[in-house]
Design an enzyme around this catalytic site. Structure first.
Site, PDB file in Angstrom:
ATOM      1  N   GLU A 156      10.001   5.338   5.372  1.00  0.00           N
ATOM      2  CA  GLU A 156      10.231   5.201   7.031  1.00  0.00           C
ATOM      3  C   GLU A 156      10.426   3.908   7.209  1.00  0.00           C
ATOM      4  OE1 GLU A 156      10.857   6.551  10.780  1.00  0.00           O
ATOM      5  OE2 GLU A 156      10.708   7.723   8.684  1.00  0.00           O
ATOM      6  N   HIS A 161       6.213   8.049   1.198  1.00  0.00           N
ATOM      7  CA  HIS A 161       6.509   8.304   2.854  1.00  0.00           C
ATOM      8  C   HIS A 161       6.447   7.283   3.816  1.00  0.00           C
ATOM      9  CE1 HIS A 161       6.845  11.546   6.233  1.00  0.00           C
ATOM     10  NE2 HIS A 161       6.224  10.511   6.476  1.00  0.00           N
ATOM     11  N   LYS A 183      14.000   2.356   6.038  1.00  0.00           N
ATOM     12  CA  LYS A 183      14.828   2.998   6.933  1.00  0.00           C
ATOM     13  C   LYS A 183      15.167   2.277   8.258  1.00  0.00           C
ATOM     14  CE  LYS A 183      13.855   7.348   7.216  1.00  0.00           C
ATOM     15  NZ  LYS A 183      13.888   8.805   7.629  1.00  0.00           N
ATOM     16  N   ASN A 184      13.893   2.074   9.017  1.00  0.00           N
ATOM     17  CA  ASN A 184      14.073   1.539  10.172  1.00  0.00           C
ATOM     18  C   ASN A 184      14.392   0.100   9.892  1.00  0.00           C
ATOM     19  OD1 ASN A 184      13.002   3.670  11.470  1.00  0.00           O
ATOM     20  ND2 ASN A 184      10.846   2.902  11.253  1.00  0.00           N
TER      21      ASN A 184
END
Length: 407
Positions: free
Chosen positions: A250, A246, A253-254
């Site tokens: 994240e 998780h 993605k950023n």
């Protein structure tokens, strides 16, 4: 008659919440989770622990929910979340006096735990929608925003811990087979030898698929490992792979979004570099990009709930609302890191790129749950009137010294 019954029921629930919130939750270490879930795992022992511990964790955070602004509590989404917590507390307390030696009781309890876990699947997006409803209708002031940030950190951390207990029990005792064929080496949701590199690669590939779909291209990955303790061996750690995934997903993605939007229609894009190091105390994962970075004043804002640069999603009552656009990615990821005494930090060079660093405790004995406790200190945080800052606030305009008067 129905109104009277509702009032009596609410009064009894409030009394139970008051009773169990007087107790502090009992944090478990990763080693305790492992020891309990080993070959000697006993469903009866788990039942006896959970029927005492779950009401305490539920009641502690339910007390804090009641300290939120009245207008927030009246939003349909927050009322729905409250109803889930009330129902779950009632479901667990039904087993308070049941005979732990009765196999049917144990079976029914496991079934109840599964239902509670499924009931709470949409807690995060539903509470997020409630906050959005409140802000759109009433707006927020700095004090309310600060209290909401404090509450949401504690509320979601509590949810992570409750879900950890529910998952361990259901994965160990909720199926016909004790060993998960998809992850045979895991003990419940914990991998005693979690290969960090494998989780990072998996997260990268899935983030890359999303990036390719949206931007028609994606940055490459450079991955390096530094095992200080055993240089010739791959890095492993006792951890929950889904939590690590998780967080890393994240960050990827950023990093990918920042890189692609900075470089535009370029033919080549700078790679994302990941360095994984294992020392005597910490396991560290650093994700570095060349996506232009962010100014210092915005770093703290990135960890603020409801702050997002993505479009806000529409709530679909028939499905779970997506988290993209709510601004929950980084705050929730940081909670996953902190849950077992780690952390997640951002270091940015504006105009160049950003380093995101995940810290994880290397020793399972030191990876202990970080749990919110409802007490006078927590209560004061919501009730204290925040006074003026005791540091000078610099003016945007230089002071006109010609008007300065001496005393």
């Amino acid at each position: 008659m129905r109104i009277l019954r509702t009032l009596m029921n609410n009064a009894s629930i409030a009394k139970l919440v008051d009773q169990y919130s007087r107790f502090s939750p009992s944090p478990l270490s990763m080693k305790q989770f492992l020891d309990f879930g080993s070959e000697n795992a006993c469903e009866k022992t788990s039942f006896m622990f959970l029927r005492q511990e779950l009401p305490v964790r539920l009641a502690n955070i339910m007390k804090e929910i009641n300290l939120l602004p009245d207008n927030l509590l009246r939003t349909p989404s927050v009322r729905l979340v409250q109803s889930w917590y009330i129902q779950s507390l009632q479901d667990i307390l039904e087993f308070k006096e049941r005979d732990a030696a009765d196999e049917k009781v144990i079976f029914d309890f496991t079934d109840a735990v599964i239902k509670i876990r499924n009931r709470h699947n949409d807690v995060v997006p539903t509470m997020a929608q409630g906050v959005v409803e409140y802000k759109d209708t009433y707006g927020t002031d700095p004090i309310t925003s600060q209290n909401m940030q404090y509450f949401l950190d504690r509320f979601y951390m509590s949810r992570i811990s409750i879900r950890m207990l529910l998952n361990q029990h259901t994965l160990l005792f909720g199926g016909r087979v004790r060993v998960n064929p998809a992850h045979p080496k895991q003990i419940g949701s914990i991998d005693p030898h979690c290969r960090v590199t494998d989780v990072v690669k998996d997260a990268y590939e899935n983030a890359r698929t999303l990036c390719d779909r949206y931007y028609m291209n994606s940055p490459e990955l450079i991955l390096e490992e530094f095992n200080v303790k055993e240089p010739t061996k791959p890095i492993t750690v006792v951890y929950v792979p889904s939590h690590l995934y998780h967080m890393v997903f994240e960050l990827f993605k950023n990093a990918m979004r920042a890189t692609m939007e900075l470089c535009g229609d370029a033919m080549e894009y700078p790679s994302i570099c990941v360095r994984i190091t294992l020392g005597n105390e910490d396991l560290t994962v650093k994700v570095s990009d060349h996506g232009g970075g962010v100014p210092l004043r915005k770093i703290d804002r990135l960890f603020t709930y409801t702050y997002s640069t993505a479009p806000r999603p529409q709530m679909d009552s028939a499905r779970a609302a997506p988290l993209a656009g709510y601004g929950y990615g980084l705050p929730i990821s940081r909670l996953y890191a902190r849950y077992f005494q780690g952390d997640l930090k951002l270091y940015s060079l504006e105009g160049y790129g950003t380093d995101a660093v995940i810290y994880i405790r290397a020793l399972s004995t030191e990876s202990i749950e970080r749990l919110p406790v409802y007490n006078k200190s927590a209560w004061k945080h919501y009730k204290t009137i925040h006074e003026a800052d005791d540091w000078c606030v610099p003016s945007k305009e230089p002071k006109d010294m010609t008007t300065f008067r001496s005393i």
